[in-house]
Write a protein that holds these residues in place. Sequence first.
Motif, PDB file in Angstrom:
ATOM      1  N   LEU A  94      34.273  24.794  -0.546  1.00 27.32           N
ATOM      2  CA  LEU A  94      34.424  25.040  -1.910  1.00 27.32           C
ATOM      3  C   LEU A  94      35.761  24.647  -2.737  1.00 27.32           C
ATOM      4  O   LEU A  94      35.926  23.629  -3.445  1.00 27.32           O
ATOM      5  CB  LEU A  94      33.808  26.184  -2.505  1.00 27.32           C
ATOM      6  CG  LEU A  94      33.617  26.513  -4.032  1.00 27.32           C
ATOM      7  CD1 LEU A  94      32.659  25.528  -4.594  1.00 27.32           C
ATOM      8  CD2 LEU A  94      33.408  27.820  -4.092  1.00 27.32           C
ATOM      9  N   HIS A  95      36.790  25.320  -2.205  1.00 23.06           N
ATOM     10  CA  HIS A  95      38.009  24.948  -2.466  1.00 23.06           C
ATOM     11  C   HIS A  95      38.531  23.907  -2.256  1.00 23.06           C
ATOM     12  O   HIS A  95      39.013  23.320  -3.070  1.00 23.06           O
ATOM     13  CB  HIS A  95      39.051  25.894  -1.533  1.00 23.06           C
ATOM     14  CG  HIS A  95      40.613  26.020  -2.264  1.00 23.06           C
ATOM     15  ND1 HIS A  95      41.434  25.013  -1.498  1.00 23.06           N
ATOM     16  CD2 HIS A  95      40.986  26.537  -2.958  1.00 23.06           C
ATOM     17  CE1 HIS A  95      42.731  25.200  -2.215  1.00 23.06           C
ATOM     18  NE2 HIS A  95      42.429  26.220  -3.362  1.00 23.06           N
ATOM     19  N   ARG A  96      38.282  23.019  -1.082  1.00 18.40           N
ATOM     20  CA  ARG A  96      38.415  21.691  -0.833  1.00 18.40           C
ATOM     21  C   ARG A  96      37.850  20.699  -1.739  1.00 18.40           C
ATOM     22  O   ARG A  96      38.528  19.919  -2.268  1.00 18.40           O
ATOM     23  CB  ARG A  96      38.273  21.419   0.635  1.00 18.40           C
ATOM     24  CG  ARG A  96      38.791  20.076   1.119  1.00 18.40           C
ATOM     25  CD  ARG A  96      38.628  19.668   2.714  1.00 18.40           C
ATOM     26  NE  ARG A  96      37.413  20.530   3.114  1.00 18.40           N
ATOM     27  CZ  ARG A  96      37.589  21.591   3.852  1.00 18.40           C
ATOM     28  NH1 ARG A  96      38.664  22.132   4.049  1.00 18.40           N
ATOM     29  NH2 ARG A  96      36.466  21.995   4.521  1.00 18.40           N
ATOM     30  N   ARG A  97      36.640  21.200  -1.870  1.00 13.47           N
ATOM     31  CA  ARG A  97      35.775  20.307  -2.758  1.00 13.47           C
ATOM     32  C   ARG A  97      36.248  20.377  -4.381  1.00 13.47           C
ATOM     33  O   ARG A  97      36.331  19.339  -4.993  1.00 13.47           O
ATOM     34  CB  ARG A  97      34.305  20.510  -2.770  1.00 13.47           C
ATOM     35  CG  ARG A  97      33.579  19.808  -3.549  1.00 13.47           C
ATOM     36  CD  ARG A  97      33.268  18.421  -3.109  1.00 13.47           C
ATOM     37  NE  ARG A  97      32.324  17.416  -3.854  1.00 13.47           N
ATOM     38  CZ  ARG A  97      32.522  16.441  -4.184  1.00 13.47           C
ATOM     39  NH1 ARG A  97      33.538  15.737  -3.712  1.00 13.47           N
ATOM     40  NH2 ARG A  97      31.566  15.837  -4.982  1.00 13.47           N
ATOM     41  N   VAL A  98      36.618  21.738  -4.755  1.00 17.61           N
ATOM     42  CA  VAL A  98      37.202  21.631  -6.009  1.00 17.61           C
ATOM     43  C   VAL A  98      38.371  20.875  -6.384  1.00 17.61           C
ATOM     44  O   VAL A  98      38.663  20.274  -7.321  1.00 17.61           O
ATOM     45  CB  VAL A  98      37.235  23.146  -6.440  1.00 17.61           C
ATOM     46  CG1 VAL A  98      38.102  23.546  -7.817  1.00 17.61           C
ATOM     47  CG2 VAL A  98      35.948  23.820  -6.708  1.00 17.61           C
ATOM     48  N   VAL A  99      39.336  21.045  -5.195  1.00 18.91           N
ATOM     49  CA  VAL A  99      40.581  20.457  -5.247  1.00 18.91           C
ATOM     50  C   VAL A  99      40.373  19.096  -5.491  1.00 18.91           C
ATOM     51  O   VAL A  99      41.126  18.346  -6.352  1.00 18.91           O
ATOM     52  CB  VAL A  99      41.532  20.903  -4.348  1.00 18.91           C
ATOM     53  CG1 VAL A  99      42.695  19.928  -4.123  1.00 18.91           C
ATOM     54  CG2 VAL A  99      41.998  22.460  -4.509  1.00 18.91           C
ATOM     55  N   LEU A 118      50.568  20.622 -20.032  1.00 19.00           N
ATOM     56  CA  LEU A 118      50.988  21.422 -18.959  1.00 19.00           C
ATOM     57  C   LEU A 118      52.463  21.498 -18.912  1.00 19.00           C
ATOM     58  O   LEU A 118      52.951  22.587 -18.943  1.00 19.00           O
ATOM     59  CB  LEU A 118      50.511  20.938 -17.496  1.00 19.00           C
ATOM     60  CG  LEU A 118      48.958  21.086 -17.285  1.00 19.00           C
ATOM     61  CD1 LEU A 118      48.522  20.431 -16.083  1.00 19.00           C
ATOM     62  CD2 LEU A 118      48.435  22.586 -17.392  1.00 19.00           C
ATOM     63  N   ALA A 119      53.137  20.366 -19.411  1.00 17.63           N
ATOM     64  CA  ALA A 119      54.533  20.680 -19.182  1.00 17.63           C
ATOM     65  C   ALA A 119      54.977  21.250 -20.641  1.00 17.63           C
ATOM     66  O   ALA A 119      56.001  22.252 -20.511  1.00 17.63           O
ATOM     67  CB  ALA A 119      54.986  19.155 -19.532  1.00 17.63           C
ATOM     68  N   HIS A 137      50.314  15.732  -6.651  1.00 15.01           N
ATOM     69  CA  HIS A 137      48.856  15.895  -6.652  1.00 15.01           C
ATOM     70  C   HIS A 137      48.509  15.849  -7.973  1.00 15.01           C
ATOM     71  O   HIS A 137      47.065  16.271  -8.414  1.00 15.01           O
ATOM     72  CB  HIS A 137      48.178  16.573  -5.797  1.00 15.01           C
ATOM     73  CG  HIS A 137      48.695  16.544  -4.168  1.00 15.01           C
ATOM     74  ND1 HIS A 137      48.227  15.387  -3.612  1.00 15.01           N
ATOM     75  CD2 HIS A 137      49.431  17.180  -3.440  1.00 15.01           C
ATOM     76  CE1 HIS A 137      48.518  15.572  -2.501  1.00 15.01           C
ATOM     77  NE2 HIS A 137      49.347  16.469  -2.091  1.00 15.01           N
ATOM     78  N   GLY A 138      49.234  15.754  -8.864  1.00 12.38           N
ATOM     79  CA  GLY A 138      48.879  16.021 -10.356  1.00 12.38           C
ATOM     80  C   GLY A 138      49.081  17.296 -11.033  1.00 12.38           C
ATOM     81  O   GLY A 138      49.468  18.542 -10.155  1.00 12.38           O
ATOM     82  N   GLY A 139      49.371  17.334 -12.334  1.00  6.96           N
ATOM     83  CA  GLY A 139      50.097  18.567 -12.947  1.00  6.96           C
ATOM     84  C   GLY A 139      51.438  18.647 -12.973  1.00  6.96           C
ATOM     85  O   GLY A 139      52.170  17.420 -12.549  1.00  6.96           O
ATOM     86  N   SER A 152      50.612  22.822 -11.275  1.00 10.66           N
ATOM     87  CA  SER A 152      49.887  21.791 -10.564  1.00 10.66           C
ATOM     88  C   SER A 152      48.517  21.829 -10.416  1.00 10.66           C
ATOM     89  O   SER A 152      47.806  22.950 -10.521  1.00 10.66           O
ATOM     90  CB  SER A 152      50.383  21.637  -9.001  1.00 10.66           C
ATOM     91  OG  SER A 152      49.718  22.844  -8.290  1.00 10.66           O
ATOM     92  N   LEU A 153      47.664  20.589 -10.405  1.00 11.78           N
ATOM     93  CA  LEU A 153      46.289  20.695 -10.394  1.00 11.78           C
ATOM     94  C   LEU A 153      45.451  21.519  -9.361  1.00 11.78           C
ATOM     95  O   LEU A 153      44.793  22.172  -9.330  1.00 11.78           O
ATOM     96  CB  LEU A 153      45.481  19.116 -10.161  1.00 11.78           C
ATOM     97  CG  LEU A 153      45.950  18.470 -11.502  1.00 11.78           C
ATOM     98  CD1 LEU A 153      45.350  17.156 -11.417  1.00 11.78           C
ATOM     99  CD2 LEU A 153      45.537  19.055 -13.038  1.00 11.78           C
TER     100      LEU A 153
END
Length: 174
Positions: A94-99, A118-119, A137-139, A152-153
Amino acid sequence: MTAPPPVPADPLAPVRAAVLHTAREDARQLVADARRDAAATLSGAHSQAEGLLLQARLQGESEGSRAAAASVSRARRETRSDLLKAKAQACDDLHRRVVELVRRCRREAPYPAVRDRLAERAHRTLGPGATVTEHPHGGVVGTAPGRTTDLSLDALAARALDRAGAGIESLWKT
């Protein structure tokens, strides 16, 4: 000529007959005694064998019960371990899929506005002198002397999953 003298009767014949009779009676008595002794010995042996069989059966049942209890206990532990492993795997999946899904938002049109917000949040949290850099990876990640904020995302997804906590547990309850 005179007639031969009569053959005298066996003078020991009555003694022999009495001894033979007594020997036969003694033999019958010995055989009867031996049969009684054999029957008593067999009866005792049967009783002892039944007692030993009962004792062995009870011991076997007891040992079998202990072995069965140990087997059931071991099976329960293994089942619990397998269940916990399956739950951990489900959480990891689930964690991997959400990320993965959160990272996809970088390719969507509203992402630059999300990154800017976010900044701004990093600057509000750490102060105006904070350094804010984009995460690969974003964020963003903000740093100030002695402090860091990870926006971060991946971190945001992990925090969202942590807040979901017990709600995630309901996924495998039926």
